[in-house]
Design a protein around this motif. Structure first.
Motif, PDB file in Angstrom:
ATOM      1  N   CYS A   1      70.823 -24.604  65.164  1.00  0.00           N
ATOM      2  CA  CYS A   1      70.112 -23.899  64.091  1.00  0.00           C
ATOM      3  C   CYS A   1      68.743 -24.550  63.918  1.00  0.00           C
ATOM      4  CB  CYS A   1      70.916 -23.948  62.803  1.00  0.00           C
ATOM      5  SG  CYS A   1      70.124 -23.098  61.409  1.00  0.00           S
TER       6      CYS A   1
ATOM      7  N   GLY B   1      71.401 -18.056  57.616  1.00  0.00           N
ATOM      8  CA  GLY B   1      71.150 -17.375  58.876  1.00  0.00           C
ATOM      9  C   GLY B   1      72.022 -16.140  58.987  1.00  0.00           C
TER      10      GLY B   1
ATOM     11  N   VAL C   1      68.167 -19.411  62.211  1.00  0.00           N
ATOM     12  CA  VAL C   1      68.730 -18.572  63.270  1.00  0.00           C
ATOM     13  C   VAL C   1      69.732 -19.394  64.060  1.00  0.00           C
ATOM     14  CG1 VAL C   1      68.275 -17.165  65.292  1.00  0.00           C
ATOM     15  CG2 VAL C   1      66.586 -17.268  63.445  1.00  0.00           C
TER      16      VAL C   1
END
Length: 124
Positions: free
Chosen positions: A22, A115, A5
């Motif tokens: 991240c 992501g 993410v």
């Protein structure tokens, strides 16, 4: 399953800086090659920077000297430090992980976990 993410994107003026983050599991960072990629509207996704399991890093020519990829092992977080941003850096930026050998390649095809992306917009 590896979950990535990204965060940290935003809008800045040319010459400004941003730091993308991240987080992922410790397992991911200990075993995989990790990378940052970007995709501008109407263009193919391109590799920006990668970091392999030995800590070696690779950059595309257009960002050398301006962008830096780093890993904070204590936080299990991958970063992309972006300095002296230019309008041509405007794109969606993605964090990715590769389970196989990548070496110095910056090809999205080598990466199998992605992501959702974070938008970076640089105005002149």
């Amino acid at each position: 399953q590896v979950q990535l993410v990204e965060s940290g994107g935003g809008s800045v003026q040319a010459g400004g800086s941003l730091r993308l983050s991240c987080p992922a599991s410790e397992y991911t960072y200990g075993r995989y090659t990790l990378g940052w990629f970007r995709q501008a509207p109407g263009k193919e996704r391109e590799g920006v920077a990668t970091r392999d399991g030995d800590g070696d890093t690779y950059y595309t020519d257009s960002v050398k000297g301006r962008f830096f990829i780093s890993l904070d092992s204590a936080k299990s977080t991958l970063y992309l430090h972006m300095n002296n941003l230019k309008p041509e850096d405007t794109a969606m930026y993605y964090c990715a992980a590769a389970t196989g050998y990548v070496g110095a390649r910056l090809s999205p095809r080598d990466f199998n976990y992605w992501g959702q992306g974070t938008q970076v917009t640089v105005s002149s």
